[in-house]
Scaffold this motif. Sequence first.
Motif, mmCIF file in Angstrom:
data_model
loop_
_atom_site.group_PDB
_atom_site.id
_atom_site.type_symbol
_atom_site.label_atom_id
_atom_site.label_comp_id
_atom_site.label_asym_id
_atom_site.label_seq_id
_atom_site.Cartn_x
_atom_site.Cartn_y
_atom_site.Cartn_z
ATOM 1 N N HIS A 171 0.830 -1.205 0.000
ATOM 2 C CA HIS A 171 0.000 0.000 0.000
ATOM 3 C C HIS A 171 0.867 1.258 0.000
ATOM 4 C CE1 HIS A 171 -3.763 -2.031 0.254
ATOM 5 N NE2 HIS A 171 -3.573 -2.521 1.468
ATOM 6 N N ASP A 172 1.938 1.259 0.793
ATOM 7 C CA ASP A 172 2.821 2.428 0.867
ATOM 8 C C ASP A 172 3.522 2.690 -0.456
ATOM 9 O OD1 ASP A 172 2.173 2.912 3.499
ATOM 10 O OD2 ASP A 172 3.891 1.826 4.319
ATOM 11 N N LEU A 173 3.984 1.636 -1.108
ATOM 12 C CA LEU A 173 4.666 1.794 -2.389
ATOM 13 C C LEU A 173 3.689 2.257 -3.474
ATOM 14 C CD1 LEU A 173 7.128 -1.250 -2.440
ATOM 15 C CD2 LEU A 173 7.528 1.098 -1.690
ATOM 16 N N PHE A 174 2.442 1.792 -3.387
ATOM 17 C CA PHE A 174 1.403 2.274 -4.314
ATOM 18 C C PHE A 174 1.205 3.772 -4.121
ATOM 19 C CE2 PHE A 174 -2.976 3.642 -4.883
ATOM 20 C CZ PHE A 174 -3.232 3.266 -6.201
ATOM 21 N N TYR A 175 1.142 4.201 -2.865
ATOM 22 C CA TYR A 175 0.925 5.621 -2.581
ATOM 23 C C TYR A 175 2.088 6.472 -3.097
ATOM 24 C CZ TYR A 175 0.673 10.059 -0.236
ATOM 25 O OH TYR A 175 0.663 11.410 -0.004
ATOM 26 N N ILE A 176 3.306 6.044 -2.831
ATOM 27 C CA ILE A 176 4.481 6.800 -3.264
ATOM 28 C C ILE A 176 4.495 6.964 -4.783
ATOM 29 C CG2 ILE A 176 7.017 6.719 -3.435
ATOM 30 C CD1 ILE A 176 7.010 5.411 -0.646
ATOM 31 N N LYS A 177 4.090 5.918 -5.479
ATOM 32 C CA LYS A 177 4.084 5.947 -6.939
ATOM 33 C C LYS A 177 2.960 6.824 -7.487
ATOM 34 C CE LYS A 177 3.986 2.861 -10.974
ATOM 35 N NZ LYS A 177 3.880 1.451 -11.431
ATOM 36 N N ASN A 178 1.854 6.922 -6.761
ATOM 37 C CA ASN A 178 0.659 7.611 -7.267
ATOM 38 C C ASN A 178 0.287 8.858 -6.473
ATOM 39 O OD1 ASN A 178 -0.508 5.559 -9.404
ATOM 40 N ND2 ASN A 178 0.100 4.327 -7.636
ATOM 41 N N CYS A 179 1.226 9.392 -5.699
ATOM 42 C CA CYS A 179 0.946 10.555 -4.850
ATOM 43 C C CYS A 179 0.368 11.723 -5.652
ATOM 44 C CB CYS A 179 2.236 10.990 -4.149
ATOM 45 S SG CYS A 179 2.024 12.437 -3.101
ATOM 46 N N SER A 180 -0.745 12.249 -5.161
ATOM 47 C CA SER A 180 -1.387 13.406 -5.796
ATOM 48 C C SER A 180 -2.298 14.073 -4.782
ATOM 49 C CB SER A 180 -2.209 12.965 -7.016
ATOM 50 O OG SER A 180 -3.311 12.164 -6.613
ATOM 51 N N PHE A 181 -2.718 15.288 -5.065
ATOM 52 C CA PHE A 181 -3.635 15.989 -4.165
ATOM 53 C C PHE A 181 -4.960 15.237 -4.068
ATOM 54 C CE2 PHE A 181 -7.142 19.058 -3.633
ATOM 55 C CZ PHE A 181 -6.850 19.475 -2.333
ATOM 56 N N LYS A 182 -5.428 14.710 -5.192
ATOM 57 C CA LYS A 182 -6.685 13.971 -5.208
ATOM 58 C C LYS A 182 -6.614 12.740 -4.309
ATOM 59 C CE LYS A 182 -9.959 11.709 -8.360
ATOM 60 N NZ LYS A 182 -10.242 11.354 -9.790
ATOM 61 N N LEU A 183 -5.485 12.014 -4.374
ATOM 62 C CA LEU A 183 -5.326 10.822 -3.535
ATOM 63 C C LEU A 183 -5.194 11.214 -2.068
ATOM 64 C CD1 LEU A 183 -5.030 7.776 -3.321
ATOM 65 C CD2 LEU A 183 -2.582 8.022 -3.801
ATOM 66 N N ASP A 184 -4.460 12.286 -1.786
ATOM 67 C CA ASP A 184 -4.316 12.747 -0.404
ATOM 68 C C ASP A 184 -5.666 13.135 0.186
ATOM 69 O OD1 ASP A 184 -1.635 12.308 -0.323
ATOM 70 O OD2 ASP A 184 -1.036 14.396 -0.096
ATOM 71 N N LEU A 185 -6.472 13.829 -0.605
ATOM 72 C CA LEU A 185 -7.798 14.242 -0.138
ATOM 73 C C LEU A 185 -8.673 13.017 0.125
ATOM 74 C CD1 LEU A 185 -9.371 16.825 0.449
ATOM 75 C CD2 LEU A 185 -10.244 16.743 -1.892
ATOM 76 N N LYS A 186 -8.572 12.026 -0.747
ATOM 77 C CA LYS A 186 -9.340 10.786 -0.574
ATOM 78 C C LYS A 186 -8.929 10.078 0.714
ATOM 79 C CE LYS A 186 -10.343 6.357 -2.847
ATOM 80 N NZ LYS A 186 -10.130 5.527 -4.063
ATOM 81 N N ILE A 187 -7.608 9.981 0.949
ATOM 82 C CA ILE A 187 -7.103 9.314 2.160
ATOM 83 C C ILE A 187 -7.527 10.083 3.401
ATOM 84 C CG2 ILE A 187 -5.001 8.722 3.433
ATOM 85 C CD1 ILE A 187 -3.670 8.207 0.699
ATOM 86 N N PHE A 188 -7.497 11.405 3.328
ATOM 87 C CA PHE A 188 -7.893 12.239 4.466
ATOM 88 C C PHE A 188 -9.350 11.971 4.845
ATOM 89 C CE2 PHE A 188 -9.334 16.239 6.410
ATOM 90 C CZ PHE A 188 -8.368 16.398 7.395
ATOM 91 N N ILE A 189 -10.225 11.908 3.853
ATOM 92 C CA ILE A 189 -11.649 11.654 4.099
ATOM 93 C C ILE A 189 -11.861 10.239 4.621
ATOM 94 C CG2 ILE A 189 -13.912 11.427 3.005
ATOM 95 C CD1 ILE A 189 -13.008 13.669 1.065
ATOM 96 N N LEU A 190 -11.176 9.261 4.000
ATOM 97 C CA LEU A 190 -11.308 7.869 4.436
ATOM 98 C C LEU A 190 -10.768 7.671 5.850
ATOM 99 C CD1 LEU A 190 -10.330 5.909 1.178
ATOM 100 C CD2 LEU A 190 -12.597 6.107 2.218
ATOM 101 N N THR A 191 -9.771 8.473 6.228
ATOM 102 C CA THR A 191 -9.223 8.403 7.588
ATOM 103 C C THR A 191 -10.270 8.825 8.607
ATOM 104 O OG1 THR A 191 -6.953 8.805 6.849
ATOM 105 C CG2 THR A 191 -7.451 9.284 9.149
ATOM 106 N N ILE A 192 -10.994 9.882 8.297
ATOM 107 C CA ILE A 192 -12.065 10.345 9.184
ATOM 108 C C ILE A 192 -13.110 9.248 9.356
ATOM 109 C CG2 ILE A 192 -13.931 12.024 9.464
ATOM 110 C CD1 ILE A 192 -12.180 14.030 7.938
ATOM 111 N N VAL A 193 -13.446 8.573 8.265
ATOM 112 C CA VAL A 193 -14.418 7.479 8.307
ATOM 113 C C VAL A 193 -13.882 6.327 9.162
ATOM 114 C CG1 VAL A 193 -15.620 5.722 6.940
ATOM 115 C CG2 VAL A 193 -15.399 8.066 6.065
ATOM 116 N N ALA A 194 -12.581 5.987 8.970
ATOM 117 C CA ALA A 194 -11.971 4.884 9.721
ATOM 118 C C ALA A 194 -11.925 5.188 11.212
ATOM 119 C CB ALA A 194 -10.564 4.623 9.190
ATOM 120 N N ILE A 195 -11.616 6.437 11.549
ATOM 121 C CA ILE A 195 -11.582 6.854 12.957
ATOM 122 C C ILE A 195 -12.991 6.759 13.555
ATOM 123 C CG2 ILE A 195 -11.230 8.819 14.507
ATOM 124 C CD1 ILE A 195 -8.948 9.681 12.662
#
Length: 202
Positions: A171-195
């Motif tokens: 998962h980390d290597l996928f993120y490093i390869k595909n890092c973008s604002f759109k992906l960061d925003l998605k992870i931020f929202i999904l983190t709130i859901v996970a919490i």
Amino acid sequence: MYERFGKRCFDVSVSLFLLLILLPLYPIISLLLLMSSGTPLLFTQIRTGQFNEPFKIIKFRTMKNNKKKVNNPQDAWYEGVPDDFIFKSAHNSEVTKIGAFLRKSSIDEIPQLFNVLRGDMSLIGPRPEVPEITQWYNEKQLNRLLMKPGLTGWAQVNGRADSCHGHKIEHDLFYIKNCSFKLDLKIFILTIVAIWKGKGAY
């Protein structure tokens, strides 16, 4: 371009905003920790940062003993950290009652926003591991250290503490390869859901 310039702007602006809106929680958490297990209120630990540089991570203390022990493997991991390795356990007698709540709600992670502001960490990225684990990384696993570690990441929204080491690396290597604002925003929202669901956090 985003990874080089926009990501830092995102980190600083969101971290400052979160620190301000969460301000009322600080005295409440401090009082609960003092009443339940005394001082110190904060837990610090050396973690491995970007390019294998060590830094000191900050959390609200959740364990009876502030000095968390990290046991080295019985056999050296000369071929890298095993894919089935899991660092955390759902059952830890050293975790206090208030600490269990702080972990479940991820409130214990709030002080790491200061790590983000200092530039040790990013809001989104691979979670920082302890040197006792990263010292055994193989060539592939070392690639996760090419990016600044994060408060949350793609691996965390795909399993949190339940994931084995192999899945986290992928998962980390996928993120490093595909890092973008759109992906960061998605992870931020999904983190709130996970919490909010509290699954896989201990």
